[in-house]
Motif scaffolding. Structure first.
Motif, PDB file in Angstrom:
ATOM      1  N   ASN A 179      36.744  -0.862  65.729  1.00  0.00           N
ATOM      2  CA  ASN A 179      36.261   0.510  65.581  1.00  0.00           C
ATOM      3  C   ASN A 179      36.643   1.143  64.251  1.00  0.00           C
ATOM      4  O   ASN A 179      35.897   1.972  63.711  1.00  0.00           O
ATOM      5  N   GLU A 180      37.813   0.780  63.719  1.00  0.00           N
ATOM      6  CA  GLU A 180      38.329   1.474  62.541  1.00  0.00           C
ATOM      7  C   GLU A 180      38.131   0.719  61.232  1.00  0.00           C
ATOM      8  O   GLU A 180      38.137   1.340  60.163  1.00  0.00           O
ATOM      9  N   ILE A 181      37.968  -0.594  61.297  1.00  0.00           N
ATOM     10  CA  ILE A 181      37.852  -1.383  60.068  1.00  0.00           C
ATOM     11  C   ILE A 181      36.394  -1.764  59.835  1.00  0.00           C
ATOM     12  O   ILE A 181      35.829  -2.591  60.565  1.00  0.00           O
ATOM     13  N   LYS A 182      35.809  -1.163  58.835  1.00  0.00           N
ATOM     14  CA  LYS A 182      34.417  -1.460  58.520  1.00  0.00           C
ATOM     15  C   LYS A 182      34.297  -2.890  58.012  1.00  0.00           C
ATOM     16  O   LYS A 182      35.022  -3.303  57.109  1.00  0.00           O
ATOM     17  N   GLY A 183      33.393  -3.656  58.624  1.00  0.00           N
ATOM     18  CA  GLY A 183      33.181  -5.026  58.196  1.00  0.00           C
ATOM     19  C   GLY A 183      33.739  -6.063  59.149  1.00  0.00           C
ATOM     20  O   GLY A 183      33.668  -7.258  58.880  1.00  0.00           O
ATOM     21  N   VAL A 184      34.313  -5.625  60.295  1.00  0.00           N
ATOM     22  CA  VAL A 184      34.854  -6.558  61.290  1.00  0.00           C
ATOM     23  C   VAL A 184      34.178  -6.300  62.631  1.00  0.00           C
ATOM     24  O   VAL A 184      34.098  -5.154  63.081  1.00  0.00           O
ATOM     25  N   ASN A 185      33.677  -7.361  63.265  1.00  0.00           N
ATOM     26  CA  ASN A 185      33.073  -7.186  64.588  1.00  0.00           C
ATOM     27  C   ASN A 185      33.622  -8.154  65.633  1.00  0.00           C
ATOM     28  O   ASN A 185      33.109  -8.224  66.753  1.00  0.00           O
TER      29      ASN A 185
END
Length: 516
Positions: free
Chosen positions: A493-499
């Motif tokens: 949710n908080e780190i853009k670029g990780v799913n």
């Protein structure tokens, strides 16, 4: 360095990756241990006058050409010897036993039956779980030997010579997988060697201070700070030994954890009165790492650049003759063959091997014979802050070897922010002191996900947490599922670029703790 202590055990290294682990197990029983080459002579051993000798394991077969051997007169010295795996086979062979390849090799946990519970197996259960790793074994013993233990596939899992002070075990008592291995080693030390356990960590401190002062004299020392306990304890020991004749250099390479550079400077300004030099070199390291994927190349580039910066800064400090490094035992065993032994290199360490000869610096390595938990004890004795003493280990190359693939600013930002979340949640759960090391790894692949109503194709993060006392062997830590769930939710949710977040459940060995 050899400790000035009457109770000392020599460990003859025949190429075992567990050599330092054996040394650690001996020290746990307050007996000083030192690893020496298997080429040491009987005369040299007589001069040292140890209470006992341990032959390590090794990857070779005793009956092949050029297999590591030792001075055969060692078994006639009257000093108790414990042979482990290859060490047992070699000792038995020297005493006229027959060693051959096995029909069924044994690797991993095995049940061992003890048929003689005196001395070596005193206070050990009759049925014990041991860790085997061998393709050869003793198949025939002369009448001068007695069998002490056996397994389903190994008729002589434990032996002793009736006249010589030689004992042998085919398994590895030094690893935690041998559940009562520590008791077996303790029995060898106390029941067979007659040790009383007089060695303590404070005696090591006093000896280190003496050694540092003797080596350095009035010379000036430069010490590289990383923010970890190893370099901090190194600096503290040297400062205690020689006072203000030490200058510390901290290189901010841009590969540190969140806020770590600021914390390093604050810690040393608040707790030390040493000359501190802070070098900002983030862009310099990133430029050198462009396009580099191979982990060994990363380590070498970072190590080389670190040395170059050191060289430049040290020239600005007058009278420098020595470089201090926080090299530990595990660094040494994983980097180079120990003491001329045939150990296989696992990975290189940036702080092992010293500076290039043209710098003319002499190395000062007061922690070279210690394990991480011993270093922490010294840090506590020296009065270092608890937060620093118990900080989780962090590799010299930093986040660069926790990014699988190329190191770039965007990837560093992803990993640095992820690592911050992981440590925050581990602390919130009260697990930080229970976990020996915990960190995130950015993997070199993307996976499909759904975020909102849209398809995503983004990065994967692996979480690694281990528990260990010596970092030579380690088990994966059982983080509660709800904590892992919180970490995963926050990261995605908080780190853009990780799913996607995955959890590493491998042990060391066969895996290493770090991924690179």
């Amino acid at each position: 360095m050899i400790e000035e202590n009457n109770e000392k055990v020599l460990i003859l290294d025949f190429g075992s990756q567990y050599a330092q682990l054996i040394a650690r197990r001996v020290r746990e029983n307050n007996v000083f241990s030192e690893i020496v080459s298997h080429k040491i002579t009987a005369e040299q051993i007589k001069k040292i006058n140890p209470k006992g000798i341990i032959f390590t394991g090794g990857p070779a077969s005793v009956y092949v050409k050029n297999a590591p051997q030792c001075d055969e007169e060692i078994v006639d010295l009257g000093i108790p010897i414990l042979g482990i795996c290859y060490g047992m086979q070699l000792g038995c062979q020297m005493l006229k036993a027959t060693v051959k390849p096995t029909v069924s090799r044994e690797y991993g946990r095995t049940t061992c039956i003890v048929n003689d519970q005196s001395k070596l197996f005193k206070s050990v259960d009759k049925d014990i779980i041991v860790w085997m790793s061998h393709g050869d074994q003793v198949v025939e013993l002369p009448i001068e030997f007695e069998s002490l233990a056996f397994t389903h596939n190994c008729p002589y899992a434990g032996v002793k010579h009736k006249k010589k002070a030689f004992y042998g075990v085919q398994f590895h008592p030094e690893v935690t997988h041998t559940l009562q291995g520590s008791q077996i080693i303790r029995n060898f030390l106390y029941e067979i060697c007659g040790c009383t356990g007089t060695w303590k960590i404070d005696s090591y401190i006093e000896k280190s201070l003496h050694d540092i002062h003797s080596q350095v004299g009035d010379g000036r020392v430069v010490c590289g700070l990383s923010g970890g306990v190893d370099s901090a304890v190194t600096a503290a020991l040297i400062h205690k030994a020689i006072g203000n004749h030490i200058s510390c250099i901290f290189v901010d390479n841009g590969l540190l954890r969140d806020y770590e550079a600021d914390e390093v400077v604050k810690t040393f300004k608040d707790n030390f009165t040493v000359d501190l030099h802070v070098i900002h070199a983030r862009e310099r390291f990133l430029d050198k790492l462009k396009g580099v994927i191979d982990p060994e190349k990363k380590r070498k580039i970072i190590g080389h650049e670190f040395i170059e910066i050191f060289k430049e800064e040290a020239k600005r400090i007058s009278g420098v003759k020595f470089l201090a490094q926080g090299t530990l035992y595990p660094d040494v065993i994983e980097s180079i063959p120990a003491h001329g032994g045939p150990t296989v290199t696992i990975k290189s360490h940036h702080n092992v091997g010293g500076l290039p000869a043209e710098l003319g610096f002499e190395l000062v390595e007061p922690l070279r014979f210690l394990f991480k938990d011993e270093v922490r004890k010294i840090g506590e004795e020296l009065g270092l802050p608890e937060e620093l003493v118990w900080r989780h280990p962090f590799p010299g190359p930093g986040l660069a070897i926790r990014i699988i693939g190329e190191v770039t600013k965007p990837r560093l930002e992803i990993l640095r922010n992820t690592d911050k979340i992981v440590i925050e949640e581990i602390r919130k759960a009260g697990l930080y002191r229970s976990v020996s090391q915990c960190f995130a790894v950015l993997l070199p692949l993307s996976t499909v996900g759904v975020m909102g109503d849209e398809r995503s194709y983004e990065n994967v993060i692996a979480i690694r947490a281990v528990e260990t006392t010596d970092f030579m062997t380690a088990d994966w830590y059982r983080i509660p599922h709800e904590v892992l769930g919180t970490i995963s939710n926050r990261v995605i949710n908080e780190i853009k670029g990780v799913n996607r977040v995955v959890y590493d459940i491998s042990t060391k060995p066969p895996s290493t703790i770090e991924w690179e």
